[in-house]
Write an enzyme that holds these catalytic residues in place. Structure first.
Site, PDB file in Angstrom:
ATOM      1  CE1 TYR A 174      -3.696   2.297   0.418  1.00 32.07           C
ATOM      2  CE2 TYR A 174      -2.512   3.022   2.382  1.00 32.07           C
ATOM      3  CZ  TYR A 174      -3.618   3.383   1.538  1.00 32.07           C
ATOM      4  OH  TYR A 174      -4.556   4.499   1.511  1.00 32.07           O
TER       5      TYR A 174
ATOM      6  CG  ASP B  98       5.586   3.794   1.239  1.00 31.33           C
ATOM      7  OD1 ASP B  98       5.835   4.440   2.040  1.00 31.33           O
ATOM      8  OD2 ASP B  98       4.568   3.367   0.792  1.00 31.33           O
TER       9      ASP B  98
ATOM     10  CE  LYS C  57       0.391   4.638   8.526  1.00 35.12           C
ATOM     11  NZ  LYS C  57       0.557   3.825   7.024  1.00 35.12           N
TER      12      LYS C  57
HETATM   13  C1  LIG Z   1      -0.031   4.265   5.787  1.00 35.14           C
HETATM   14  C2  LIG Z   1       0.785   4.289   4.535  1.00 35.14           C
HETATM   15  C3  LIG Z   1       0.611   4.980   3.396  1.00 35.14           C
HETATM   16  C4  LIG Z   1      -0.087   6.149   3.447  1.00 35.14           C
HETATM   17  O1  LIG Z   1      -0.342   7.222   4.203  1.00 35.14           O
HETATM   18  P1  LIG Z   1      -1.289   8.061   4.764  1.00 35.14           P
HETATM   19  O2  LIG Z   1      -0.664   9.047   5.688  1.00 35.14           O
HETATM   20  O3  LIG Z   1      -2.446   7.324   5.253  1.00 35.14           O
HETATM   21  O4  LIG Z   1      -1.812   8.817   3.390  1.00 35.14           O
HETATM   22  C5  LIG Z   1       1.728   4.811   2.487  1.00 35.14           C
HETATM   23  N1  LIG Z   1       2.679   3.764   2.646  1.00 35.14           N
HETATM   24  C6  LIG Z   1       2.449   3.242   3.359  1.00 35.14           C
HETATM   25  C7  LIG Z   1       3.531   1.832   3.520  1.00 35.14           C
HETATM   26  C8  LIG Z   1       1.798   2.997   4.494  1.00 35.14           C
HETATM   27  O5  LIG Z   1       1.565   2.118   5.635  1.00 35.14           O
END
Ligand SMILES: *Cc1c(COP(=O)(O)O)cnc(C)c1O
Length: 428
Positions: free
Chosen positions: A144, A239, A267
Site C-alpha cells: 500500500y 516507501d 506516520k
Molecule cells: C500508511 C501508509 C501510507 C499512506 O499514508 P497516509 O498518511 O495514510 O496517506 C503509504 N505507504 C505505507 C507503506 C503506509 O503504511
C-alpha cells in the site's frame, strides 16, 4: 464490555459521514460489529466513550511509537499553537526537522514535507517520472502506498478488506502505467523490466511490507531490486511510511544497509499529526519546483504544529537509540509468548515479525507475499479479534494489518496479552 455509547455515536456518524468513518478500515467491516469511539488515550492505553480501557496494538496505525499523548510532543504542540498554527511562509522549525531527518536517515541530502503518506508517495513517483523521463512504475501486489490513483492496484489491507483491489474511478490510462509484481519474487520483476525496456521510471516497494500483515523481505530481495534498478536506469523508491523511524532511526536503509534513491515517510515522522515527507540525494531533489521542473506544493505543508510534533518525536528517537533495542526485545517477547500458547492450543498459524512490527496469520504455511497472506482463515481471525476485544485488547480490525508495538507497553501488558490470547484461542 459494553459499547452502548460507541454504537449511538456510530449511528449518528453514519448519517453525515460515508460509512460513519473518515478512513475505511476503521469501520470494522472485515470483523463485524460496531467501531469503538475513542475518548482519550495515554501511553499504551485507549479509553473509549463507554469507559472501557483497552491495550492498544494499533497506535494510530503506527505513529505513536512512544505511546499516546507522549509528553514532549504534547508540550511542543501546545506551545507552538499559541504563536499561530499556519502561515504559508517559511519557518525555522522546518529547517530544524529537515536537518535532523537528513542526519538520521542514510543516503538523503534533502527532504520535502507534505501532509500525508499518500502525498509523499504520489509526489515521489511524479519526481521519479520527471527525473527519468519515463512513465511506468512497478509496484508489488499487497503493498500500500496511499490512495492516489497510480497505487490503487492490488493495494493491500484496506482495499483487500473491502474487496476492491482495483478501485473504480482510477482511469485505465493511469492503471496501465502501474505494473504489478509479486513481493519477494525477483524473477517476476526482472521479466517485467525486460518486457518494458527503458519505460520504467521507478520501482516502489515497502522494504518491509506491513499492509498485508507484516512480511519481511527474503534474503537478497532488496539487494536484487537495487541491482535491477541500477542496471536499468530505474529509481528505487522505498516507501518507509510505516517503517521509517520505526525499524531503526534510519529505517530499512539502515537496517539492511541498502541504498534507495527516493525514500517516503509518514506516520512516525509526524508524531501523530498529519505529516508525510519524501527525500533523496541532491541530484534528484533539485528536480523539484522551485529549483527544477517537477511541480509539487501544499498550503499547509510544513505548518508549525505538525513540524513541532514531528521534531519533538524525532528528537526523542534520536537522543535514545536504546528505544529500538527495547522495542525489538518487547516484540520478540510477545511473539515468543503468542507462539507458545497458539502451539499449545493446536492452532494453525504463522507469526511474522520485523522489529516492532508483528502479525499473526491463521495459516500454517509461510506468508511471504500477497497470495500466501490471503490464505489466512478469516473466520478464525474474527473470533480472535472479538475475543481479544472482550479481554480489553485492541488489535487492527482486519487480518491484513500489522500490530505496532510501542515503547509504552510494559512486560505486564505483554503477559496480560499473551494470557488473553491463550484464553481466546482455546475457543477456536
Ligand atoms: C500508511 C501508509 C501510507 C499512506 O499514508 P497516509 O498518511 O495514510 O496517506 C503509504 N505507504 C505505507 C507503506 C503506509 O503504511
Amino acid at each position: 464490555m459494553l459499547y452502548q455509547r460507541s454504537s449511538q455515536l456510530f449511528a449518528e456518524a453514519e448519517k453525515v459521514i460515508p460509512g460513519g468513518v473518515n478512513s475505511p478500515v476503521r469501520a470494522f467491516k472485515a470483523v463485524g460489529g460496531t467501531p469503538i469511539f475513542v475518548k482519550s488515550a495515554k501511553g499504551a492505553y485507549l479509553l473509549d466513550e463507554d469507559g472501557n480501557q483497552l491495550i492498544d496494538y494499533i497506535n494510530s496505525w503506527g505513529p505513536m511509537i512512544l505511546g499516546h499523548a507522549f509528553q514532549p510532543v504534547v508540550d511542543a504542540v501546545i506551545e507552538k499553537a499559541k504563536s499561530g498554527t499556519s502561515f504559508g511562509m517559511p519557518t525555522e522549525l522546518e529547517t530544524q526537522i529537515a536537518a535532523l531527518a537528513v542526519k538520521m536517515v542514510p543516503n538523503i541530502d534533502k527532504i520535502r514535507f507534505v501532509n500525508s503518506g499518500t502525498e509523499a508517495c504520489m509526489s515521489a513517483i511524479r519526481l521519479a517520472r520527471g527525473y527519468t523521463k519515463r512513465d511506468k512504475i512497478i509496484k508489488f501486489a499487497g503493498c500500500y502506498h496511499g490512495h492516489s490513483d497510480s497505487f490503487l492496484i492490488q493495494a493491500g489491507s484496506g482495499a483487500i478488506t473491502f474487496g476492491s483491489p482495483n478501485s473504480p474511478g482510477v482511469t485505465t490510462g493511469t492503471a496501465k502505467d502501474t505494473l504489478l509484481a509479486n513481493y519477494n519474487d525477483l524473477e517476476n520483476v526482472s521479466a517485467l523490466i525486460e518486457a518494458n525496456k527503458d519505460e520504467i521510471a521507478a520501482i516502489i516497494v515497502e522494504p518491509v511490507a506491513g499492509n498485508m500483515g507484516c512480511i519481511p523481505p527474503n534474503k537478497g530481495f532488496l539487494e536484487g531490486l537495487r541491482r535491477l534498478c541500477t542496471d536499468n536506469g530505474i529509481l528505487l523508491i522505498f516507501d518507509e511510511v510505516m517503517t521509517g523511524f520505526r525499524l531503526a532511526a534510519g529505517g530499512v536503509q539502515e537496517l539492511f544497509n541498502i541504498k534507495a534513491d527516493i525514500v517516503c515517510f509518514g506516520k512516525v515522522i509526524g508524531g501523530g499529526l498529519p505529516v508525510g515527507a519524501f527525500a533523496a540525494r541532491n541530484e534528484i531533489m533539485n528536480y523539484l519546483a522551485p529549483l527544477g521542473p517537477v511541480y509539487q506544493a501544499g498550503t499547509l505543508s510544513g505548518n508549525p504544529l505538525a513540524m513541532a510534533a514531528g521534531l519533538a518525536m524525532l528528537q526523542a528517537l534520536d537522543s535514545d537509540r536504546e528505544i529500538y533495542k527495547r522495542l525489538e526485545e518487547k516484540t520478540a517477547y510477545l511473539a515468543a509468548g503468542i507462539d507458545k500458547v497458539l502451539k499449545a492450543n493446536k492452532v494453525d498459524f504463522t507469526i511474522n515479525r520485523a522489529g516492532s512490527m508483528i502479525s499473526v496469520h491463521f495459516a500454517e504455511t509461510p506468508v511471504f507475499d500477497f497470495q500466501t497472506a490471503a490464505k489466512g482463515d478469516n473466520e478464525t481471525f474474527k473470533k480472535f479479534f472479538h475475543g481479544l476485544l472482550k479481554e480489553g485488547i485492541y488489535i487492527a480490525p482486519s487480518a491484513y494489518e500489522t500490530w505496532f508495538i510501542t515503547d509504552a507497553l510494559t512486560y505486564e501488558d505483554l503477559d496480560f496479552t499473551i494470557q488473553a490470547i491463550d484464553k481466546v484461542s482455546r475457543t477456536f
